[in-house]
Write a protein that holds these residues in place. Structure first.
Motif, PDB file in Angstrom:
ATOM      1  N   LEU A 451     -40.245  -4.407  20.823  1.00 22.05           N
ATOM      2  CA  LEU A 451     -40.405  -5.477  19.843  1.00 22.05           C
ATOM      3  C   LEU A 451     -41.699  -5.309  19.050  1.00 22.05           C
ATOM      4  O   LEU A 451     -41.730  -5.511  17.836  1.00 22.05           O
ATOM      5  CB  LEU A 451     -40.386  -6.833  20.555  1.00 22.05           C
ATOM      6  N   ILE A 452     -42.769  -4.928  19.757  1.00 21.98           N
ATOM      7  CA  ILE A 452     -44.050  -4.703  19.089  1.00 21.98           C
ATOM      8  C   ILE A 452     -43.927  -3.573  18.066  1.00 21.98           C
ATOM      9  O   ILE A 452     -44.443  -3.654  16.948  1.00 21.98           O
ATOM     10  CB  ILE A 452     -45.146  -4.367  20.127  1.00 21.98           C
ATOM     11  N   SER A 453     -43.202  -2.522  18.448  1.00 20.83           N
ATOM     12  CA  SER A 453     -43.048  -1.374  17.541  1.00 20.83           C
ATOM     13  C   SER A 453     -42.262  -1.735  16.286  1.00 20.83           C
ATOM     14  O   SER A 453     -42.381  -1.072  15.259  1.00 20.83           O
ATOM     15  CB  SER A 453     -42.353  -0.216  18.277  1.00 20.83           C
ATOM     16  N   LYS A 454     -41.439  -2.807  16.378  1.00 18.34           N
ATOM     17  CA  LYS A 454     -40.658  -3.251  15.218  1.00 18.34           C
ATOM     18  C   LYS A 454     -41.428  -4.261  14.365  1.00 18.34           C
ATOM     19  O   LYS A 454     -40.891  -4.786  13.384  1.00 18.34           O
ATOM     20  CB  LYS A 454     -39.340  -3.898  15.683  1.00 18.34           C
ATOM     21  N   GLY A 455     -42.667  -4.551  14.765  1.00 20.58           N
ATOM     22  CA  GLY A 455     -43.501  -5.436  13.958  1.00 20.58           C
ATOM     23  C   GLY A 455     -43.498  -6.891  14.375  1.00 20.58           C
ATOM     24  O   GLY A 455     -44.114  -7.731  13.713  1.00 20.58           O
ATOM     25  N   PHE A 456     -42.833  -7.233  15.483  1.00 22.25           N
ATOM     26  CA  PHE A 456     -42.824  -8.616  15.950  1.00 22.25           C
ATOM     27  C   PHE A 456     -44.136  -8.954  16.659  1.00 22.25           C
ATOM     28  O   PHE A 456     -44.735  -8.108  17.326  1.00 22.25           O
ATOM     29  CB  PHE A 456     -41.651  -8.857  16.912  1.00 22.25           C
ATOM     30  N   ARG A 457     -44.550 -10.204  16.507  1.00 23.66           N
ATOM     31  CA  ARG A 457     -45.704 -10.711  17.263  1.00 23.66           C
ATOM     32  C   ARG A 457     -45.161 -11.351  18.542  1.00 23.66           C
ATOM     33  O   ARG A 457     -44.487 -12.383  18.474  1.00 23.66           O
ATOM     34  CB  ARG A 457     -46.478 -11.739  16.443  1.00 23.66           C
ATOM     35  N   VAL A 458     -45.433 -10.738  19.681  1.00 20.61           N
ATOM     36  CA  VAL A 458     -44.793 -11.138  20.940  1.00 20.61           C
ATOM     37  C   VAL A 458     -45.841 -11.609  21.937  1.00 20.61           C
ATOM     38  O   VAL A 458     -46.848 -10.926  22.162  1.00 20.61           O
ATOM     39  CB  VAL A 458     -43.991  -9.972  21.557  1.00 20.61           C
ATOM     40  N   TRP A 459     -45.587 -12.762  22.530  1.00 20.15           N
ATOM     41  CA  TRP A 459     -46.431 -13.243  23.637  1.00 20.15           C
ATOM     42  C   TRP A 459     -45.860 -12.674  24.935  1.00 20.15           C
ATOM     43  O   TRP A 459     -44.702 -12.919  25.273  1.00 20.15           O
ATOM     44  CB  TRP A 459     -46.438 -14.768  23.690  1.00 20.15           C
TER      45      TRP A 459
END
Length: 731
Positions: A451-459
């Protein structure tokens, strides 16, 4: 005693063994304690020779004469006792733990023990031999050491693991599990007590916290073993445990059996079994358990209490609301749990599970001293060695105070205002939060990285949570646009995960409610005109239709449209956690209309039902479902004939109507019900319908089971697993 003296005696024992002076070696061995050898790493090679000699003598005793066997057994027994003491010593010293490992897990010793176990499995002529009891002590020493150090590699023990598992899956195990056989025969202690104990330990160690974080392959080893054991012995387990009056006198074997059942990780087998729940509680309150509890896992009372409480939580309390109600109705059970909470930490986890149920909130209020203790744990977690207890304490307090404001904490002043929280940013800090159980950390971390690699801001808590507090969890949820729940059986059984999921659900519902309440407040209290507010909404849609906007745009347009309107506390409405700042007195006319229909003595007519909207019809059917005693076959049949219930395509209506039909065994819509189960996949619809079949229509179960087996391959795996567990449950 000087270290040199101990080392000299160890060397002397080796010499006596060379001279075959076993009595002298046994006496000298009795003068050495396990603690003394910890200080003597130079003695380990000699000690391993002693262990290997003793183990070889144990194997030879299978065929020795009675006289030679007795001479050997005296020495071997002393070694077994020494190993047991060694296994129970607690130390954080890595070097000394390694020395223990060398002594207890010597490859040659393990190989001989495996050969002895295999011989016992194949030759019942040896089942009355006294050497078996010494073997049990030796094997259980290994089990205790594995339990205390479950992060160590146990590759050396794989052959032993397989051998004792073969014993658990053998016909001898089934034979000796029966209390009708001679219960004092040594082989019974070996098969039922020791093999159960050791297999349970190996299962637990394979899924230990550290191992589970390293690889999910642990599950591929443990779960099939649990299935094998239950497929072979589940009915025998039930029969054994049902003999309540006798098994308390069989405490050694009972402890092994309960440990094995717990660590098979097949909790769903007992999930809806009320009789099993009663057995667990009665055993937990037995004199054997209550009078023998110790702070550490070193005696049968403590081990049995631990396994019983794990089962009580995972197999019954987490999933069975009825059992929770039974505990609430019996003060003695709840009192007992509170009374032993100081002695046994897992009680806090059980009480945390119960605290999710509102019926227990007033019960907690009675125990002021307990609540003070919880507050101390939660306020100063670093002062207490067990972080899980501090987390459970905070979770309990959150549920019974912060979440519902049911009770006040002891000595808490009503006039003390809570600390003001800084306003949450209009734009969420995170696109999403990953909520998961730590045992699935490896796979969830991969999801996070994707998800991080796709640009999402993830908690993701490994990266962002500082501490394990409820406030950190709440902050993450409040600052995330959506919550992704990584569901698993471990997630279901975890109180911390339950806490996250429930808070996320409540916040989601609360946001919808606060939004609707805000619009109602603007219309009724600020604009004070329904027609003017409708005009504003039409103007707002025309102006912003097809455009991107945010909350600030709405506020600015509202203020420009109604420049003379009273001020609105936007901060409280939009950015302050909790319920809306203004409470509205909504009309209950539509609800009351449904309640009157549900309560009337005559059949519901077509005209009455047609006068309701879809939500009212669904609500009416819900009321009828809760009015079980008054709903009969004739009532449902007449309602169908009069109102033609098949005309409704709304899933909420059909779902509730089908539940009523199943409950009274009304056959006409059966084909429609199965078609509904085939095309509708949502868990909220299909799981209750299967459960209703199981609870109300036993004659239909063969058809239901065949239908499920045919279609489960197309279902969500979690939904299919839960339905299968309900269909397989005894009650």
């Amino acid at each position: 005693m000087a270290n040199n003296s101990v080392h000299e005696r160890i060397l002397h024992i080796c010499q006596l063994l060379k001279e075959n002076k076993l009595d002298g070696a046994a006496e000298l061995l009795a003068s050495i304690t396990a603690g003394e050898t910890l200080l003597l790493p130079e003695s380990i090679p000699s000690w391993i020779i002693i262990e290997q000699t003793a183990c070889q003598l144990l194997q030879n005793s299978l065929h020795d004469s009675v006289e030679n066997g007795q001479r050997s057994l005296k020495f071997i027994k002393q070694i077994g006792l020494f190993n047991y003491q060694l296994a129970l010593i607690y130390t954080d010293d890595v070097q000394q733990t390694r020395l223990h490992n060398q002594v207890l897990f010597d490859p040659k010793v393990i190989r001989i023990l495996v050969e002895i176990v295999n011989t016992l499995l194949q030759n019942d002529n040896l089942h009355h031999h006294d050497f078996i009891l010494i073997l049990c002590k030796w094997l259980e020493a290994i089990g205790h050491f594995v339990h205390r150090h479950d992060n160590l590699s146990t590759e050396t023990l794989q052959s032993l693991r397989q051998s004792v598992l073969s014993c658990v899956l053998s016909d001898w195990y089934k034979t000796y599990l029966k209390l009708s056989v001679e219960i004092n025969i040594p082989a019974r202690m070996f098969f039922i007590r020791t093999c159960s104990f050791l297999t349970g330990i190996f299962q637990c160690a394979q899924l230990s916290f550290e191992n589970a974080l390293k690889t999910a392959q642990s599950y591929q080893i443990v779960l099939p073993v649990g299935e094998q054991i239950f497929d072979k012995n589940l009915s025998d387990f039930r029969q054994y445990l049902s003999q309540k009056n006798n098994i308390e006198n069989d405490s050694a074997c009972l402890t092994g059996v309960c440990l094995l059942i717990t660590n098979c990780y097949k909790h769903e087998a007992f999930r809806d079994d009320h009789e099993y729940f009663s057995i667990l509680l009665s055993l937990l309150k037995s004199n054997f358990v209550r009078t023998g509890l110790l702070p550490s896992w070193t005696n049968d009372s403590t081990i049995l209490a631990d396994t019983l409480m794990v089962q009580l939580k995972n197999a019954t309390l987490v999933h069975n609301h009825t059992i929770q109600i039974n505990i609430a109705a019996s003060n003695s059970y709840f009192d007992y749990l509170i009374s032993i909470s100081d002695e046994y930490n897992i009680i806090y986890d059980i009480l945390w599970t119960l605290s999710f149920n509102n019926v227990f909130h007033s019960k907690f209020c009675v125990y002021e001293a307990f609540l003070k203790r919880l507050k101390a744990f939660a306020d100063q977690p670093k002062q207490f060695p067990d972080a899980d207890v501090a987390q459970a304490a905070e979770g309990i307090l959150w549920n019974i105070t912060d979440r519902n404001r049911v009770i006040a904490l002891p000595n808490q002043r009503d006039d003390v205002k809570p600390k003001e929280k800084p306003p949450v940013s209009v734009n969420s800090q995170y696109d999403l939060m990953l909520s998961y159980c730590w045992t699935e950390k490896t796979i969830c971390k991969k999801i996070f990285q994707q998800l991080i690699s796709k640009g999402f801001r993830v908690w993701f808590d490994e990266k962002d949570m500082h501490g394990r507090s409820c406030s950190a969890m709440a902050h993450a949820i409040e600052n995330s646009q959506c919550i992704v729940i990584c569901m698993s059986e471990n997630y279901e059984n975890s109180n911390a995960c339950h806490h996250e999921a429930e808070y996320a659900y409540v916040r989601q519902c609360l946001q919808y409610y606060k939004g609707a309440a805000l619009l109602w407040h603007l219309e009724q209290n600020i604009v004070s005109s329904e027609s003017k507010f409708d005009e504003f909404l039409r103007s707002y849609i025309i102006k912003f239709g097809g455009k991107i906007l945010n909350t600030d745009d709405f506020i600015a347009y509202f203020q420009s449209y109604f420049p003379q309107a009273p001020p609105v506390d936007w901060q409280s409405w939009l950015y302050t956690p909790g319920m809306p700042p203004v409470t509205h007195d909504f009309s209950t006319q539509l609800e009351e209309q449904c309640r009157q229909l549900a309560a009337q003595q005559t059949f519901i007519t077509k005209g009455q039902l047609d006068a309701l909207n879809a939500k009212q019809v669904a609500y009416l059917l819900n009321l009828l479902l809760n009015k079980q005693s008054a709903i009969t076959y004739d009532y449902i049949k007449q309602m169908d004939v009069e109102c033609d219930m098949s005309k409704y395509s709304n899933c909420e209506i059909r779902f509730r109507w089908y539940q009523l039909c199943i409950r009274v065994k009304y056959e006409k819509p059966l084909d429609d019900i199965f078609k509904f189960l085939e095309i509708i996949g949502r868990m909220k619809f299909v799981k209750p319908l299967y459960s209703e079949f199981k609870a109300s229509w036993a004659e239909m179960i063969p058809r239901v089971r065949a239908f499920f087996d045919e279609h489960k391959q197309f279902m969500n795996p979690i939904t299919a697993k839960q339905i299968e567990a309900r269909l397989n449950a005894n009650n």
